[in-house]
Scaffold this motif. Structure first.
Motif, PDB file in Angstrom:
ATOM      1  N   ASP A  77       0.812  -1.215   0.000  1.00  0.00           N
ATOM      2  CA  ASP A  77       0.000   0.000   0.000  1.00  0.00           C
ATOM      3  C   ASP A  77       0.847   1.267   0.000  1.00  0.00           C
ATOM      4  O   ASP A  77       0.309   2.365   0.043  1.00  0.00           O
ATOM      5  N   LEU A  78       2.168   1.130  -0.013  1.00  0.00           N
ATOM      6  CA  LEU A  78       3.027   2.305  -0.025  1.00  0.00           C
ATOM      7  C   LEU A  78       2.779   3.099  -1.296  1.00  0.00           C
ATOM      8  O   LEU A  78       2.623   2.538  -2.372  1.00  0.00           O
ATOM      9  N   ALA A  79       2.742   4.409  -1.158  1.00  0.00           N
ATOM     10  CA  ALA A  79       2.526   5.319  -2.281  1.00  0.00           C
ATOM     11  C   ALA A  79       3.684   6.308  -2.318  1.00  0.00           C
ATOM     12  O   ALA A  79       4.431   6.421  -1.338  1.00  0.00           O
ATOM     13  N   PRO A  80       3.850   7.020  -3.421  1.00  0.00           N
ATOM     14  CA  PRO A  80       4.920   8.012  -3.468  1.00  0.00           C
ATOM     15  C   PRO A  80       4.863   9.017  -2.310  1.00  0.00           C
ATOM     16  O   PRO A  80       5.893   9.507  -1.864  1.00  0.00           O
ATOM     17  N   SER A  81       3.678   9.271  -1.778  1.00  0.00           N
ATOM     18  CA  SER A  81       3.550  10.213  -0.657  1.00  0.00           C
ATOM     19  C   SER A  81       3.854   9.559   0.689  1.00  0.00           C
ATOM     20  O   SER A  81       3.901  10.242   1.712  1.00  0.00           O
ATOM     21  N   SER A  82       4.080   8.243   0.705  1.00  0.00           N
ATOM     22  CA  SER A  82       4.421   7.542   1.948  1.00  0.00           C
ATOM     23  C   SER A  82       5.802   7.973   2.422  1.00  0.00           C
ATOM     24  O   SER A  82       6.655   8.360   1.631  1.00  0.00           O
ATOM     25  N   THR A  83       6.008   7.866   3.715  1.00  0.00           N
ATOM     26  CA  THR A  83       7.293   8.253   4.302  1.00  0.00           C
ATOM     27  C   THR A  83       8.182   7.036   4.510  1.00  0.00           C
ATOM     28  O   THR A  83       7.720   5.895   4.491  1.00  0.00           O
ATOM     29  N   LEU A  84       9.455   7.299   4.736  1.00  0.00           N
ATOM     30  CA  LEU A  84      10.379   6.214   5.040  1.00  0.00           C
ATOM     31  C   LEU A  84      10.008   5.528   6.351  1.00  0.00           C
ATOM     32  O   LEU A  84      10.265   4.343   6.523  1.00  0.00           O
ATOM     33  N   ALA A  85       9.382   6.255   7.267  1.00  0.00           N
ATOM     34  CA  ALA A  85       8.925   5.639   8.524  1.00  0.00           C
ATOM     35  C   ALA A  85       7.881   4.569   8.247  1.00  0.00           C
ATOM     36  O   ALA A  85       7.891   3.506   8.876  1.00  0.00           O
ATOM     37  N   GLU A  86       6.987   4.818   7.298  1.00  0.00           N
ATOM     38  CA  GLU A  86       5.973   3.819   6.949  1.00  0.00           C
ATOM     39  C   GLU A  86       6.623   2.589   6.317  1.00  0.00           C
ATOM     40  O   GLU A  86       6.245   1.458   6.609  1.00  0.00           O
ATOM     41  N   ALA A  87       7.609   2.799   5.469  1.00  0.00           N
ATOM     42  CA  ALA A  87       8.326   1.673   4.863  1.00  0.00           C
ATOM     43  C   ALA A  87       9.126   0.927   5.928  1.00  0.00           C
ATOM     44  O   ALA A  87       9.174  -0.304   5.922  1.00  0.00           O
ATOM     45  N   ALA A  88       9.730   1.659   6.849  1.00  0.00           N
ATOM     46  CA  ALA A  88      10.510   1.033   7.918  1.00  0.00           C
ATOM     47  C   ALA A  88       9.626   0.118   8.753  1.00  0.00           C
ATOM     48  O   ALA A  88      10.050  -0.976   9.142  1.00  0.00           O
ATOM     49  N   ARG A  89       8.409   0.531   9.013  1.00  0.00           N
ATOM     50  CA  ARG A  89       7.462  -0.304   9.769  1.00  0.00           C
ATOM     51  C   ARG A  89       7.215  -1.617   9.024  1.00  0.00           C
ATOM     52  O   ARG A  89       7.199  -2.686   9.629  1.00  0.00           O
ATOM     53  N   ALA A  90       7.054  -1.542   7.710  1.00  0.00           N
ATOM     54  CA  ALA A  90       6.849  -2.758   6.912  1.00  0.00           C
ATOM     55  C   ALA A  90       8.083  -3.649   6.972  1.00  0.00           C
ATOM     56  O   ALA A  90       7.970  -4.867   7.102  1.00  0.00           O
ATOM     57  N   PHE A  91       9.265  -3.053   6.902  1.00  0.00           N
ATOM     58  CA  PHE A  91      10.500  -3.835   6.976  1.00  0.00           C
ATOM     59  C   PHE A  91      10.623  -4.522   8.328  1.00  0.00           C
ATOM     60  O   PHE A  91      11.058  -5.668   8.402  1.00  0.00           O
ATOM     61  N   ARG A  92      10.249  -3.832   9.383  1.00  0.00           N
ATOM     62  CA  ARG A  92      10.333  -4.428  10.719  1.00  0.00           C
ATOM     63  C   ARG A  92       9.343  -5.582  10.891  1.00  0.00           C
ATOM     64  O   ARG A  92       9.559  -6.466  11.697  1.00  0.00           O
ATOM     65  N   ASN A  93       8.254  -5.538  10.133  1.00  0.00           N
ATOM     66  CA  ASN A  93       7.236  -6.583  10.240  1.00  0.00           C
ATOM     67  C   ASN A  93       7.403  -7.682   9.198  1.00  0.00           C
ATOM     68  O   ASN A  93       6.554  -8.561   9.090  1.00  0.00           O
ATOM     69  N   ALA A  94       8.490  -7.658   8.441  1.00  0.00           N
ATOM     70  CA  ALA A  94       8.752  -8.688   7.431  1.00  0.00           C
ATOM     71  C   ALA A  94       8.998 -10.017   8.126  1.00  0.00           C
ATOM     72  O   ALA A  94       9.519 -10.065   9.235  1.00  0.00           O
ATOM     73  N   ARG A  95       8.611 -11.083   7.452  1.00  0.00           N
ATOM     74  CA  ARG A  95       8.872 -12.402   8.007  1.00  0.00           C
ATOM     75  C   ARG A  95       9.750 -13.195   7.047  1.00  0.00           C
ATOM     76  O   ARG A  95       9.651 -13.038   5.840  1.00  0.00           O
ATOM     77  N   ALA A  96      10.594 -14.011   7.604  1.00  0.00           N
ATOM     78  CA  ALA A  96      11.510 -14.831   6.804  1.00  0.00           C
ATOM     79  C   ALA A  96      10.727 -15.887   6.036  1.00  0.00           C
ATOM     80  O   ALA A  96       9.689 -16.359   6.497  1.00  0.00           O
ATOM     81  N   VAL A  97      11.253 -16.234   4.857  1.00  0.00           N
ATOM     82  CA  VAL A  97      10.609 -17.294   4.054  1.00  0.00           C
ATOM     83  C   VAL A  97      11.384 -18.581   4.185  1.00  0.00           C
ATOM     84  O   VAL A  97      12.501 -18.642   4.557  1.00  0.00           O
TER      85      VAL A  97
END
Length: 97
Positions: A77-97
């Motif tokens: 759901d990230l958009a060009p107007s999204s911040t790096l903080a929003e992307a960082a949250r997604a990275f922190r919630n990533a799960r290993a495959v």
């Protein structure tokens, strides 16, 4: 209107202080964003870095391939107007495959 630091939520302050190094590396190394990592902040938007929706999908795919993780649905759901903080949250919630 500027929000004073004591009005920010504690979780917001923690997110602003540390962006994941893997996110910064993908932006600068893999996607060629011309910005020094120390100049990027949680409030930086993808749009301000010259990134569009296609670039954001590239970021998600590159992250999943390079780090063998699956990013959560909100990363899509990230958009060009999204911040790096929003992307960082997604990275922190990533799960290993």
């Amino acid at each position: 209107m500027t929000q004073s630091p004591d009005q920010a939520e504690p979780a917001d302050r923690a997110e602003q202080s540390a962006l994941p190094e893997n996110l910064l590396a993908l932006l600068t190394d893999h996607l060629g964003v011309r910005a020094h990592p120390e100049n990027l902040s949680a409030e930086t938007t993808f749009e301000s870095l010259g990134m569009d929706s296609l670039s954001l999908m590239e970021l998600v795919v590159a992250a999943e391939e390079k780090f063998a993780v699956v990013l959560p649905e909100d990363a899509l759901d990230l958009a060009p107007s999204s911040t790096l903080a929003e992307a960082a949250r997604a990275f922190r919630n990533a799960r290993a495959v």
